[in-house]
Scaffold this motif. Sequence first.
Motif, mmCIF file in Angstrom:
data_model
loop_
_atom_site.group_PDB
_atom_site.id
_atom_site.type_symbol
_atom_site.label_atom_id
_atom_site.label_comp_id
_atom_site.label_asym_id
_atom_site.label_seq_id
_atom_site.Cartn_x
_atom_site.Cartn_y
_atom_site.Cartn_z
ATOM 1 N N ASN A 4 138.018 -45.617 33.202
ATOM 2 C CA ASN A 4 136.655 -45.298 32.824
ATOM 3 C C ASN A 4 135.697 -45.476 34.003
ATOM 4 O OD1 ASN A 4 137.466 -44.804 30.140
ATOM 5 N ND2 ASN A 4 137.314 -46.981 29.666
ATOM 6 N N GLN A 5 136.121 -45.009 35.173
ATOM 7 C CA GLN A 5 135.275 -45.123 36.351
ATOM 8 C C GLN A 5 133.931 -44.457 36.101
ATOM 9 O OE1 GLN A 5 137.027 -43.406 39.799
ATOM 10 N NE2 GLN A 5 135.312 -43.894 41.142
ATOM 11 N N GLN A 6 132.865 -45.177 36.450
ATOM 12 C CA GLN A 6 131.532 -44.657 36.225
ATOM 13 C C GLN A 6 131.211 -43.567 37.243
ATOM 14 O OE1 GLN A 6 128.755 -47.867 36.232
ATOM 15 N NE2 GLN A 6 129.531 -48.765 34.346
ATOM 16 N N THR A 7 130.594 -42.503 36.768
ATOM 17 C CA THR A 7 130.142 -41.433 37.642
ATOM 18 C C THR A 7 128.694 -41.115 37.302
ATOM 19 O OG1 THR A 7 130.867 -39.700 36.122
ATOM 20 C CG2 THR A 7 132.453 -40.453 37.781
ATOM 21 N N ILE A 8 128.060 -40.400 38.185
ATOM 22 C CA ILE A 8 126.691 -39.948 37.956
ATOM 23 C C ILE A 8 126.684 -38.432 37.970
ATOM 24 C CG2 ILE A 8 124.353 -39.852 38.894
ATOM 25 C CD1 ILE A 8 124.757 -42.653 39.969
ATOM 26 N N THR A 9 126.100 -37.835 36.945
ATOM 27 C CA THR A 9 125.912 -36.389 36.904
ATOM 28 C C THR A 9 124.453 -36.088 37.214
ATOM 29 O OG1 THR A 9 127.678 -36.040 35.279
ATOM 30 C CG2 THR A 9 126.000 -34.320 35.470
ATOM 31 N N ARG A 10 124.230 -35.230 38.181
ATOM 32 C CA ARG A 10 122.876 -34.861 38.590
ATOM 33 C C ARG A 10 122.516 -33.503 37.996
ATOM 34 N NH1 ARG A 10 125.220 -37.715 42.692
ATOM 35 N NH2 ARG A 10 123.967 -39.437 43.548
ATOM 36 N N ILE A 11 121.382 -33.460 37.324
ATOM 37 C CA ILE A 11 120.919 -32.236 36.675
ATOM 38 C C ILE A 11 119.665 -31.752 37.395
ATOM 39 C CG2 ILE A 11 120.206 -31.162 34.512
ATOM 40 C CD1 ILE A 11 121.531 -33.544 33.062
ATOM 41 N N ALA A 12 119.722 -30.533 37.925
ATOM 42 C CA ALA A 12 118.547 -29.911 38.535
ATOM 43 C C ALA A 12 117.773 -29.168 37.448
ATOM 44 C CB ALA A 12 118.967 -28.948 39.648
ATOM 45 N N GLN A 33 120.753 -23.945 46.832
ATOM 46 C CA GLN A 33 120.238 -25.291 47.089
ATOM 47 C C GLN A 33 120.386 -26.179 45.858
ATOM 48 O OE1 GLN A 33 116.207 -24.715 48.395
ATOM 49 N NE2 GLN A 33 116.833 -23.539 50.202
ATOM 50 N N ALA A 34 120.101 -25.629 44.681
ATOM 51 C CA ALA A 34 120.269 -26.400 43.447
ATOM 52 C C ALA A 34 121.733 -26.773 43.253
ATOM 53 C CB ALA A 34 119.764 -25.595 42.251
ATOM 54 N N SER A 35 122.638 -25.862 43.585
ATOM 55 C CA SER A 35 124.066 -26.124 43.437
ATOM 56 C C SER A 35 124.525 -27.231 44.376
ATOM 57 C CB SER A 35 124.865 -24.849 43.712
ATOM 58 O OG SER A 35 124.519 -23.828 42.798
ATOM 59 N N ALA A 36 123.928 -27.286 45.550
ATOM 60 C CA ALA A 36 124.299 -28.317 46.515
ATOM 61 C C ALA A 36 123.734 -29.683 46.125
ATOM 62 C CB ALA A 36 123.803 -27.934 47.905
ATOM 63 N N ALA A 37 122.602 -29.681 45.406
ATOM 64 C CA ALA A 37 121.922 -30.939 45.083
ATOM 65 C C ALA A 37 122.343 -31.521 43.739
ATOM 66 C CB ALA A 37 120.411 -30.723 45.083
ATOM 67 N N ALA A 38 122.939 -30.705 42.868
ATOM 68 C CA ALA A 38 123.181 -31.141 41.492
ATOM 69 C C ALA A 38 124.527 -30.648 40.982
ATOM 70 C CB ALA A 38 122.056 -30.646 40.587
ATOM 71 N N ASP A 39 124.877 -31.147 39.794
ATOM 72 C CA ASP A 39 126.122 -30.758 39.130
ATOM 73 C C ASP A 39 125.891 -29.750 38.015
ATOM 74 O OD1 ASP A 39 127.809 -32.834 40.521
ATOM 75 O OD2 ASP A 39 126.385 -34.147 39.497
ATOM 76 N N LEU A 238 108.200 -31.617 45.275
ATOM 77 C CA LEU A 238 109.639 -31.578 45.035
ATOM 78 C C LEU A 238 110.219 -30.263 45.559
ATOM 79 C CD1 LEU A 238 109.661 -33.095 41.440
ATOM 80 C CD2 LEU A 238 110.285 -34.232 43.563
ATOM 81 N N PRO A 239 111.519 -30.226 45.828
ATOM 82 C CA PRO A 239 112.133 -29.033 46.450
ATOM 83 C C PRO A 239 112.412 -27.907 45.463
ATOM 84 C CG PRO A 239 113.804 -30.695 46.094
ATOM 85 C CD PRO A 239 112.492 -31.331 45.685
ATOM 86 N N GLY A 240 111.452 -27.633 44.586
ATOM 87 C CA GLY A 240 111.627 -26.523 43.663
ATOM 88 C C GLY A 240 112.342 -26.866 42.383
ATOM 89 N N PHE A 241 112.899 -28.075 42.282
ATOM 90 C CA PHE A 241 113.538 -28.514 41.040
ATOM 91 C C PHE A 241 113.464 -30.038 40.968
ATOM 92 C CE2 PHE A 241 116.618 -27.132 44.257
ATOM 93 C CZ PHE A 241 117.188 -28.344 44.620
ATOM 94 N N PHE A 242 113.577 -30.547 39.760
ATOM 95 C CA PHE A 242 113.537 -31.985 39.509
ATOM 96 C C PHE A 242 114.962 -32.467 39.251
ATOM 97 C CE2 PHE A 242 113.329 -35.530 36.481
ATOM 98 C CZ PHE A 242 112.455 -36.396 37.125
ATOM 99 N N ILE A 243 115.380 -33.519 39.920
ATOM 100 C CA ILE A 243 116.731 -34.050 39.735
ATOM 101 C C ILE A 243 116.698 -35.217 38.757
ATOM 102 C CG2 ILE A 243 118.702 -35.180 40.832
ATOM 103 C CD1 ILE A 243 118.493 -32.293 41.613
ATOM 104 N N PHE A 244 117.453 -35.061 37.681
ATOM 105 C CA PHE A 244 117.607 -36.129 36.689
ATOM 106 C C PHE A 244 119.056 -36.583 36.712
ATOM 107 C CE2 PHE A 244 118.424 -37.686 32.340
ATOM 108 C CZ PHE A 244 117.410 -38.633 32.244
ATOM 109 N N GLU A 245 119.256 -37.872 36.853
ATOM 110 C CA GLU A 245 120.608 -38.418 36.960
ATOM 111 C C GLU A 245 121.030 -39.074 35.648
ATOM 112 O OE1 GLU A 245 120.665 -41.052 40.301
ATOM 113 O OE2 GLU A 245 120.829 -39.403 41.744
ATOM 114 N N VAL A 246 122.212 -38.719 35.202
ATOM 115 C CA VAL A 246 122.812 -39.333 34.017
ATOM 116 C C VAL A 246 123.990 -40.172 34.484
ATOM 117 C CG1 VAL A 246 123.898 -38.951 31.776
ATOM 118 C CG2 VAL A 246 122.125 -37.375 32.598
ATOM 119 N N GLY A 247 123.951 -41.467 34.261
ATOM 120 C CA GLY A 247 125.005 -42.364 34.719
ATOM 121 C C GLY A 247 125.965 -42.733 33.611
#
Length: 258
Positions: A4-12, A33-39, A238-247
């Motif tokens: 159950n290793q913890q990961t972070i999913t980044r949403i642009a 750019q969004a693809s490079a910054a987020a999942d 911001l670089p055109g999108f907001f990054i929200f992280e789900v841990g």
Amino acid sequence: MEENQQTITRIACVGDIHVQENDQGKWRDYFKQASAAADILMLCGDLTDTGHLVEAEVLAEELKGCTIPVVAVLGNHDYERGEQRQIKKILEHAGVHVLDGESVVINNIGFAGVKGFGGGFDRFMLSMFGEKMFKDFVQEAVDESLKLDRALQHLEGNYGDIPKIVLLHYAPIKATIEGEPPEIFPFMGSSRLVEPINRRQVLAAFHGHAHVGTLEGKTSAGVPVFNVAKPILNRAGLPGFFIFEVGKVPEMTVNHEA
């Protein structure tokens, strides 16, 4: 390796991109750019500028630069010509999960989406009273709230307590439209959308529509709400999108639509 290793999913997250007919080539680098910054990329309505099918086709072509899953709802501009169903089909053919009372699970995160509607906020929310045209206006907001509740219920019933994200175009709270003229608040969103968000223990909600609003707010139950209309993100630097992280998201990846 730990289980159950913890990961972070980044949403642009972004709304109100208003793609126009002559935008060929304008957005492909943006989506790269969004693809490079987020999942995951999340689009909160007003994807086209005037609801014309050719604008949706341009957007579908530009999205070829996106290499991550895309989840979206439509906005009022996408409904302008009454061709919202065709727009939805064009984007779905391009691989976009366009939600209208449905849900989808990606990276073990549940997304539930509706366009939403107006009607006002808190004690100034319009009631189901008076002329039929007013009742119809209020009923539309009620119907959108019920559609959102059913989508969230589907996620709960089939996936338990996975993190749940809500996509909207119209605002569910007044705090994130502050800055717009108060006279148009009833047309910017409705508190009727808050009830399922609070009751279904949503992790966060996102919307657009209010170009002169406020980036962040909270519901009465403390659920974070973000207005990610692109003009607001631009003003925030911001670089055109907001990054929200789900841990704390398991590594498994599941896709399922309601």
